[in-house]
Design an enzyme around this catalytic site. Sequence first.
Site, PDB file in Angstrom:
ATOM      1  N   LYS A 279       0.845  -1.199   0.000  1.00 51.00           N
ATOM      2  CA  LYS A 279       0.000   0.000   0.000  1.00 51.00           C
ATOM      3  C   LYS A 279       0.879   1.249   0.000  1.00 51.00           C
ATOM      4  O   LYS A 279       2.008   1.203   0.494  1.00 51.00           O
ATOM      5  CB  LYS A 279      -0.846   0.027   1.287  1.00 51.00           C
ATOM      6  CG  LYS A 279      -2.008  -0.928   1.314  1.00 51.00           C
ATOM      7  CD  LYS A 279      -2.781  -0.752   2.617  1.00 51.00           C
ATOM      8  CE  LYS A 279      -3.926  -1.734   2.709  1.00 51.00           C
ATOM      9  NZ  LYS A 279      -4.964  -1.548   1.693  1.00 51.00           N
ATOM     10  N   ARG A 353     -10.586 -11.238   1.722  1.00 49.44           N
ATOM     11  CA  ARG A 353     -11.512 -12.216   1.137  1.00 49.44           C
ATOM     12  C   ARG A 353     -10.930 -13.620   1.167  1.00 49.44           C
ATOM     13  O   ARG A 353     -11.672 -14.598   1.140  1.00 49.44           O
ATOM     14  CB  ARG A 353     -11.873 -11.786  -0.287  1.00 49.44           C
ATOM     15  CG  ARG A 353     -10.712 -11.763  -1.227  1.00 49.44           C
ATOM     16  CD  ARG A 353     -11.003 -10.938  -2.467  1.00 49.44           C
ATOM     17  NE  ARG A 353     -11.002  -9.498  -2.183  1.00 49.44           N
ATOM     18  CZ  ARG A 353     -11.307  -8.559  -3.074  1.00 49.44           C
ATOM     19  NH1 ARG A 353     -11.644  -8.902  -4.305  1.00 49.44           N
ATOM     20  NH2 ARG A 353     -11.272  -7.290  -2.752  1.00 49.44           N
TER      21      ARG A 353
HETATM   22  N1  BES Z   1      -8.168  -3.588   4.382  1.00 53.84           N
HETATM   23  C1  BES Z   1      -8.313  -3.172   3.052  1.00 53.84           C
HETATM   24  C2  BES Z   1      -9.580  -2.373   2.789  1.00 53.84           C
HETATM   25  C3  BES Z   1      -9.682  -1.029   3.450  1.00 53.84           C
HETATM   26  C4  BES Z   1      -9.387   0.113   2.750  1.00 53.84           C
HETATM   27  C5  BES Z   1     -10.142  -0.906   4.736  1.00 53.84           C
HETATM   28  C6  BES Z   1      -9.516   1.337   3.356  1.00 53.84           C
HETATM   29  C7  BES Z   1     -10.281   0.323   5.349  1.00 53.84           C
HETATM   30  C8  BES Z   1      -9.967   1.447   4.652  1.00 53.84           C
HETATM   31  C9  BES Z   1      -8.346  -4.383   2.121  1.00 53.84           C
HETATM   32  O1  BES Z   1      -7.605  -5.466   2.525  1.00 53.84           O
HETATM   33  C10 BES Z   1      -7.784  -3.938   0.825  1.00 53.84           C
HETATM   34  O2  BES Z   1      -6.636  -3.601   0.790  1.00 53.84           O
HETATM   35  N2  BES Z   1      -8.581  -3.965  -0.228  1.00 53.84           N
HETATM   36  C11 BES Z   1      -8.152  -3.540  -1.516  1.00 53.84           C
HETATM   37  C12 BES Z   1      -8.668  -4.518  -2.522  1.00 53.84           C
HETATM   38  C13 BES Z   1      -8.132  -4.308  -3.906  1.00 53.84           C
HETATM   39  C14 BES Z   1      -6.668  -4.629  -3.958  1.00 53.84           C
HETATM   40  C15 BES Z   1      -8.904  -5.168  -4.859  1.00 53.84           C
HETATM   41  C16 BES Z   1      -8.711  -2.155  -1.757  1.00 53.84           C
HETATM   42  O3  BES Z   1      -9.825  -1.876  -1.359  1.00 53.84           O
HETATM   43  O4  BES Z   1      -7.982  -1.326  -2.318  1.00 53.84           O
HETATM   44 MN    MN Z   2      -5.586  -5.340   1.899  1.00 48.49          MN
END
Ligand code: BES
Ligand code: MN
Length: 505
Positions: A279, A353
């Site tokens: 990230k 997921r």
């Molecule tokens: N934990 C994150 C989602 C999230 C984002 C929670 C912002 C709280 C605030 C999740 O694991 C994630 O990183 N999801 C990705 C999925 C994508 C790579 C398909 C996302 O939402 O960017």
């Molecule tokens: Mn994630």
Amino acid sequence: MRVKVLKGKLSQFKCDAAVVCHFEGDKKLSGAAGRVDKASGGLVREVLESGDFEGKKGQIAVVYTRGSIPARRILLLGLGKKKEFNLEKSRRAFSRAAQHARDLNLKGLATSVDFGDIGQPPGRLAEALVEGVLLGLYHFLPYKTAKEEIRAGMKELVILEDRGKTLGEVKEAAKRGQVISGAVYFSRDLASTPSNEMTPTILAGRAKELGKKRGIKVNVLDVKGMKKAGMNALLGVARGSHEPAKFIILCYGGASKKERPVVIVGKGITFDSGGISLKPADSMDEMKADMSGGAVVLGVFKAASELRLPANLVGLIPATENLPGGGAYKPGDILRSLSGKTIEIVNTDAEGRLLLADALTYAGRFNPAAVVDIATLTGACVIALGEDVIGMLGTDEKLKNRIREAAEETGEKLWELPLWEDYAELIKSDVADLKNTGGRAGGAITAAVFLSRFVGKYPWVHLDIAGPAWRKKGKPYIPKGASAIGVRLLVRFLIDRVKGTGYRV
Ligand code: BES
Ligand code: MN
Ligand code: ZN
């Protein structure tokens, strides 16, 4: 903080401040406000006539009583227009009153749920106002060492009820509000704790501690146990971290053994760096709260056991870190999930997921009456619905309706997104059964469609709390940081479910 319900009159009670409510534009002073006004020789009316206070939502005026009644101050609290009044308004207003009193350094508040004739049962008002006061005063302070940061805070909330026939109802409701708020505090504390002190092992330890205290059976699978079971989707995510993963199983038996349980699954990522698909640095710190779903599960179990809910519950918390260590799973890898289905990893940041896939398969073992999963799953859900809203998707209309109704009662905003089959196209893989992301468009939906592939023959609802689980800015009774959104919702859903079994609510 102590919460007490006493038989008696607010106008005759000695305290730092007596909170009395007023509806905007009301000419008459009703309920306890009228009686406090009378006893104090018209102090409340004086404020209204001055024009300083109209009774707008959350508006506050403080008057010193100079001995006219035993209370040192009257805290006049606006509830907005009577026509628009609901429980959420009283939750919000009372959280403001409590915060105001805290800032004045008061030690206690007293109030009454006699707001006049407004068609709300006194019990529900008591529950809502106790929640407002307690939740609004939440602070996460264990890491503050400077004394001035640690406020002594309020010690006591007293509700005076002089109507004998509703006293019992108000007492029970206040107790329920206190239990539920305690569960929210517990859940907020867990989610706020930084990941260096909230590893999967520590989270499992907290679950065991809760189990011991509350008579809940807690079983924790370690990596060996998960390998044996075949939870390779979860284990895939765990490989990038030195912290061993845990699969936490809670069983609360409040009903006869024959009754099928409700299974609640909570995402337990104690830190989400994104893994190899790292990230960006901005706000990555908030990913310490990526176990908010798991923290909600523990909060719900705490409340259910303290309320002695006559229901059987199973909680599942797949817990791990998502880090890019040398052993980390990589884009292009294929994992064989517990269900047997294979998953091509496109993005290691779509890890939630994968844990949930194995947990949803595992849930089938309990022959559940319903399964609800709750997870900080997708940024896309935040884009779609905003930061305040829980996204709901699921396969069962009845279950969705029940959860929608519970959300209306608790004031937790929830909106359904469609679980359309067409979206399955987007998560087809060339080399495996599925891939773990379907691209940016409709990301909250493709994530849920992915989960649906692991759902057994049971009614299922998925709650995406990526937006509201963590607040950058505070709201009336949700201070900045971890909100524990979903605890009150699921407890209310469970209470509503057992109505009619003789359980008093
Ligand atoms: N934990 C994150 C989602 C999230 C984002 C929670 C912002 C709280 C605030 C999740 O694991 C994630 O990183 N999801 C990705 C999925 C994508 C790579 C398909 C996302 O939402 O960017
Ligand atoms: Mn994630
Ligand atoms: Zn995550």
